[in-house]
Design an enzyme around this catalytic site. Structure first.
Site, mmCIF file in Angstrom:
data_model
loop_
_atom_site.group_PDB
_atom_site.id
_atom_site.type_symbol
_atom_site.label_atom_id
_atom_site.label_comp_id
_atom_site.label_asym_id
_atom_site.label_seq_id
_atom_site.Cartn_x
_atom_site.Cartn_y
_atom_site.Cartn_z
ATOM 1 N N GLU A 125 0.678 -1.096 0.263
ATOM 2 C CA GLU A 125 -0.261 0.040 -0.044
ATOM 3 C C GLU A 125 0.701 1.949 0.027
ATOM 4 O OE1 GLU A 125 -1.256 -2.615 1.684
ATOM 5 O OE2 GLU A 125 -2.453 -2.977 0.680
ATOM 6 N N HIS A 196 -10.931 -6.206 7.292
ATOM 7 C CA HIS A 196 -12.199 -6.181 6.478
ATOM 8 C C HIS A 196 -13.605 -5.638 6.624
ATOM 9 C CE1 HIS A 196 -9.639 -9.409 5.549
ATOM 10 N NE2 HIS A 196 -9.547 -9.411 3.994
#
Length: 392
Positions: A125, A196
């Site tokens: 990321e 998540h």
């Protein structure tokens, strides 16, 4: 770098399957006899445009446009397709985006526009965000996808210390990293657990130079995403993943942009203002319907849409009219969007208030799988907040 170990995932899936086989569902569900906390029926929800006449009646959308019934991920895909067609300097990249991404938002784009413009990146990321900044600084429209908002943190330094400061640092040169859009699915789906299910939007709203946007519906997502790509500031574009397939409505086929500077009053009222954004707007709508019936009142619903910089004028105007305010968001309540809105209402509409501002948000706790539904706001909690402010 964030690494998702295949063995770890396999073990989690095995134990989840085994627990489900022997004990039923391993995550929180709605009670069968609920009056308020019943599943949201998106098929005829008033926040969505189920007909072309409803869509055209809303002045923010193109009045003469042809439209197609789409869900949210299809609307995002359509916006990205427009961006790729409009400017050959537009590139889209991230983990697995070449074949469509986890939620299929980039499906078909690599086939139609080539792997030099729509391509996969390593699982880094920090690298994704850094590359996006460099590309945007060189004039590219860099649209990066973080696979889940939960994994954005390694790139946080790049956003805060590079992307957000770029335009300010350039000064009179006019240099910017406009066109840099960081897309990320966020929020709960009912079984996302620790990694998540997060909604980290409040972290980004503390950073001058960034814009933070969260749409509520497919038509909103397309217009806001295209406006974000056209913006001269870097934009964090957060997509409530529970709405990717659930929310379906008519979406204009043509290119259009929606304002990044204006909140929207999606329902007018006289007695209470409810302020929210993203998926909780649907919970608010259900709570409002019940409260209006039970207390014989009318309630105004405001969608912030852009969370930073947000539209204070619309919110204050509404609260001064109604005298009461309830702020709702899925993210943790501590230091959340609701705290900023409540403080602003206190400063700007104090003499008009008939009751303290109510905040409804997620609890300050990690998202345990078995308790996910109890951790975030539901219709009952929003209803109770409305009740408290009416009876104060």
């Amino acid at each position: 770098m964030v690494v998702r170990a295949p063995l770890q995932r396999a073990v989690i899936l095995y134990w989840r399957h085994r627990h489900t086989q022997h004990h039923g569902r391993s995550y929180a569900t709605l009670p069968s006899n609920a009056r308020l906390n019943i599943p949201i029926d998106y098929s005829n929800h008033p926040l969505l445009h189920h007909s072309t006449s409803s869509l055209r009646a809303n002045a923010v959308y193109p009045s003469c446009s042809q439209s197609t019934r789409q869900n949210l991920y299809q609307a995002v895909n359509g916006a990205l397709r427009h961006a790729l067609q409009a400017d050959e300097k537009t590139i889209i990249f991230g983990e697995d985006v070449h074949f469509g991404g986890v939620f299929r938002c980039t499906m078909g784009l690599a086939t139609d526009f080539g792997s030099e413009r729509v391509f996969n990146t390593p699982l880094s990321e920090q690298g994704i965000v850094g590359f996006a900044i460099g590309a945007a600084a060189q004039g590219m429209k860099a649209i990066a996808e973080i696979q889940f908002a939960d994994y954005v943190y390694p790139g946080f330094d790049q956003l805060v210390n590079e992307a957000a400061k770029w335009r300010y640092r350039e000064g009179a040169t006019g240099g910017n990293v406009g066109g840099l859009v960081l897309r990320m699915p966020c929020g709960v789906v009912g079984h996302g657990a620790l990694y998540h299910s997060q909604s980290p939007e409040a972290l980004f709203t503390h950073i001058p130079g960034l814009r933070v946007v969260m749409p509520r519906s497919p038509a909103q997502a397309k217009g806001l995403l295209l406006a974000s790509i056209a913006c001269n500031d870097p934009v964090v574009f957060m997509e409530p993943k529970i709405l990717y397939r659930a929310a379906i409505e008519q979406v204009p086929n043509e290119y259009y942009e929606l304002s990044l500077s204006e909140a929207e009053v999606v329902k007018e009222g006289k007695n209470v203002t409810v302020i929210s954004y993203g998926q909780p707007l649907y919970l608010c709508s259900s709570a409002i319907a019940a409260a209006e019936k039970d207390f014989d009142i009318s309630i105004e619903l405001v969608d912030l849409r852009t969370l930073y910089p947000w539209d204070r004028e619309t919110v204050l105007k509404s609260v001064k009219k109604t005298g009461r305010a309830v702020v709702v968001h899925e993210a943790m309540i501590n230091a959340g969007i609701g705290a900023e809105v409540a403080a602003t209402v206190q400063e700007g509409a104090f003499l008009a208030l008939e009751a303290p501002v109510q905040r409804v948000g997620g609890w300050a706790a990690h998202m345990g799988l078995n308790y996910e539904r109890f951790n975030v706001p539901d219709v009952t909690r929003v209803y109770d907040a409305i009740k408290r402010t009416i009876l104060y």
